[in-house]
Design an enzyme around this catalytic site. Structure first.
Site, short mmCIF file in Angstrom:
data_model
loop_
_atom_site.label_atom_id
_atom_site.label_comp_id
_atom_site.label_asym_id
_atom_site.label_seq_id
_atom_site.Cartn_x
_atom_site.Cartn_y
_atom_site.Cartn_z
N HIS A 1 1.11 -2.38 -11.40
CA HIS A 1 0.97 -1.00 -10.87
C HIS A 1 -0.35 -0.40 -11.35
O HIS A 1 -0.36 0.62 -12.05
CB HIS A 1 2.16 -0.13 -11.27
N ARG B 1 4.90 1.32 -2.98
CA ARG B 1 6.03 1.46 -3.90
C ARG B 1 6.94 0.24 -3.78
O ARG B 1 7.14 -0.31 -2.69
CB ARG B 1 6.86 2.71 -3.55
P1 NDP Z 1 -0.57 10.28 2.51
O1 NDP Z 1 0.56 11.21 2.48
O2 NDP Z 1 -1.95 10.83 2.60
O3 NDP Z 1 -0.41 9.24 3.71
C1 NDP Z 1 0.81 8.72 4.09
C2 NDP Z 1 0.66 8.00 5.42
O4 NDP Z 1 1.89 7.37 5.75
C3 NDP Z 1 0.33 8.95 6.57
O5 NDP Z 1 -0.59 8.35 7.45
C4 NDP Z 1 1.69 9.13 7.26
O6 NDP Z 1 1.60 9.41 8.64
C5 NDP Z 1 2.28 7.76 7.05
N1 NDP Z 1 3.75 7.76 7.13
C6 NDP Z 1 4.61 8.41 6.32
N2 NDP Z 1 5.89 8.17 6.70
C7 NDP Z 1 5.81 7.36 7.77
C8 NDP Z 1 6.78 6.76 8.61
N3 NDP Z 1 8.09 6.96 8.43
N4 NDP Z 1 6.33 5.98 9.63
C9 NDP Z 1 5.02 5.80 9.84
N5 NDP Z 1 4.05 6.34 9.07
C10 NDP Z 1 4.44 7.10 8.05
O7 NDP Z 1 -0.43 9.37 1.21
P2 NDP Z 1 -1.59 8.61 0.40
O8 NDP Z 1 -2.40 7.81 1.35
O9 NDP Z 1 -2.30 9.55 -0.50
O10 NDP Z 1 -0.71 7.64 -0.55
C11 NDP Z 1 0.13 6.66 0.01
C12 NDP Z 1 1.03 6.05 -1.05
O11 NDP Z 1 0.30 5.13 -1.85
C13 NDP Z 1 1.62 7.01 -2.08
O12 NDP Z 1 2.72 7.72 -1.54
C14 NDP Z 1 2.02 6.09 -3.20
O13 NDP Z 1 3.35 5.65 -3.00
C15 NDP Z 1 1.05 4.92 -3.06
N6 NDP Z 1 0.12 4.84 -4.20
C16 NDP Z 1 0.15 3.73 -5.01
C17 NDP Z 1 -0.73 3.61 -6.06
C18 NDP Z 1 -0.78 2.38 -6.90
O14 NDP Z 1 -1.47 2.37 -7.92
N7 NDP Z 1 -0.11 1.32 -6.53
C19 NDP Z 1 -1.70 4.67 -6.38
C20 NDP Z 1 -1.65 5.78 -5.46
C21 NDP Z 1 -0.76 5.85 -4.42
P3 NDP Z 1 0.90 10.77 9.17
O15 NDP Z 1 -0.54 10.68 8.77
O16 NDP Z 1 1.08 10.71 10.62
O17 NDP Z 1 1.62 11.89 8.47
C1 OXD Z 2 0.30 7.22 -7.47
C2 OXD Z 2 0.47 6.00 -8.28
O1 OXD Z 2 1.17 7.55 -6.66
O2 OXD Z 2 -0.30 5.80 -9.23
O3 OXD Z 2 -0.76 7.85 -7.63
O4 OXD Z 2 1.35 5.20 -7.97
#
Ligand code: NDP
Ligand code: OXD
Length: 310
Positions: A273, A225
């Site tokens: 994006h 993001r």
């Molecule tokens: P998940 O919720 O599966 O994974 C999030 C990860 O971040 C977990 O490993 C979590 O730790 C870790 N995390 C969260 N907060 C913290 C913190 N404060 N400190 C350390 N680690 C932290 O999310 P996804 O993998 O499914 O997606 C990740 C992000 O990717 C989405 O939220 C979105 O913003 C972005 N995205 C972007 C897209 C694009 O097209 N650019 C498309 C899709 C997603 P733990 O496992 O220990 O809980």
């Molecule tokens: C998502 C994205 O969060 O597309 O899936 O950014």
């Protein structure tokens, strides 16, 4: 069963076709204007719904995000949270993100930008590139997307580590967990990939101080993001040489404004994006499966934990 499909950026006809195959018993209402009686809506499938919209449906059973990130929902102060709010974990989305991360990391590792410059100058000169096992890549966020990307990078023989809240077991990937280990993770990451969710704890996490802890000349890939990155700090660190290059898919303001300095920066690659677009052909089936579970009285997954913000 009535589903409100609310998104300004997804092709409604494509989704109508995909839902007709995946959940033929559902009636799809495309957009709030297609709903005659708010009481008829059972489920909302949404991407960036207008704030306050979803509280208008008194019989809503669940909100299903059309994206992996749920910051677009969590930022609505009136979001109904007495019903399950479900994140999207979908194979097609994961494949797209992993491709993007591998593309961007390889581009930095194999010095694509410099070779393009040399080509423009008709210059034939080899640049030094370390062997994969000597290239240290760090993935922030080892969730659904980060873990898959880390595995793919490991399969390409990079030296991969990840950082998350809780420690992870991923074959061959060093796991760093929590604030206490963040500094050691940063200090080893020559190419840093961000796949964190946007929460209170992670807003602005890519800043002068944290990026300053990377090895000098590091590269940044931000596919999570725009709110994670302090944009002025990135420009400053590219200027000092602390950072060599960045590949950015997400921005504080999207679309990236026409006059934004990132557009013309010689060491920033901008993509709109598009790292992982939710594909209707896989995601409609994933969402349908969760709706069927709820209709059977089972819990959908994964549900958003609002105490954590993701
Ligand atoms: P998940 O919720 O599966 O994974 C999030 C990860 O971040 C977990 O490993 C979590 O730790 C870790 N995390 C969260 N907060 C913290 C913190 N404060 N400190 C350390 N680690 C932290 O999310 P996804 O993998 O499914 O997606 C990740 C992000 O990717 C989405 O939220 C979105 O913003 C972005 N995205 C972007 C897209 C694009 O097209 N650019 C498309 C899709 C997603 P733990 O496992 O220990 O809980
Ligand atoms: C998502 C994205 O969060 O597309 O899936 O950014």
């Amino acid at each position: 069963m009535v589903i409100l499909f609310q998104s300004k950026t997804d092709d409604p006809q494509q989704w109508r076709r995909a839902f007709a195959g995946a959940l033929p018993e559902a009636e799809l209402r495309i957009g709030a204007e297609a709903v005659q009686d708010p009481a008829e809506v059972d489920y909302a499938v949404a991407w960036k719904p207008p704030k306050g919209l979803l509280k208008q449906y008194p019989n809503l059973k669940a909100i299903l995000s059309l994206g992996a990130g749920v910051d677009h929902l969590a930022s609505d102060p009136d979001l109904p949270t007495h019903v399950p709010v479900v994140r999207l974990v979908d194979p097609g989305l994961t494949w797209g993100m992993t491709e993007y991360v591998v593309w961007a990391v390889l581009g930095h590792h194999r010095r694509t930008r410099e070779y393009r410059q040399q080509q423009a100058q008709h210059r034939w000169a080899r640049l030094e590139v370390p062997l994969g096992p000597s290239r240290r890549v760090g993935v922030m966020g080892l969730g659904e997307l980060g873990a898959d990307a880390a595995r793919a990078l490991k399969a390409m023989r990079f030296d991969v580590a990840g950082w998350s809240n809780r420690r992870k077991q991923i074959d061959g990937v060093e796991s760093f967990a929590g604030q206490a280990e963040f500094g050691r993770f940063l200090a080893r990451s020559e190419i840093l990939v961000n796949l964190l969710p946007l929460t209170q704890a992670t807003t602005g996490i890519l800043n002068r101080q944290t990026l300053g802890e990377l090895p000098k000349g590091a590269c940044l890939v931000n596919a999570a993001r725009g709110g994670h990155l302090v944009e002025a700090d990135l420009l400053e660190l590219l200027g000092t040489g602390q950072l060599a290059e960045a590949t950015l898919d997400v921005f504080r303001e999207e679309p990236l404004p026409a006059g934004h300095p990132f557009w013309d920066h010689p060491r920033i690659t901008v993509t709109p994006h598009e790292a992982a677009i939710t594909p209707a052909e896989t995601a409609a089936a994933t969402i349908a499966e969760n709706i069927r579970k709820m209709e059977r009285g089972e819990a959908p997954s994964p549900m958003v934990d609002f105490s954590q913000g993701y």
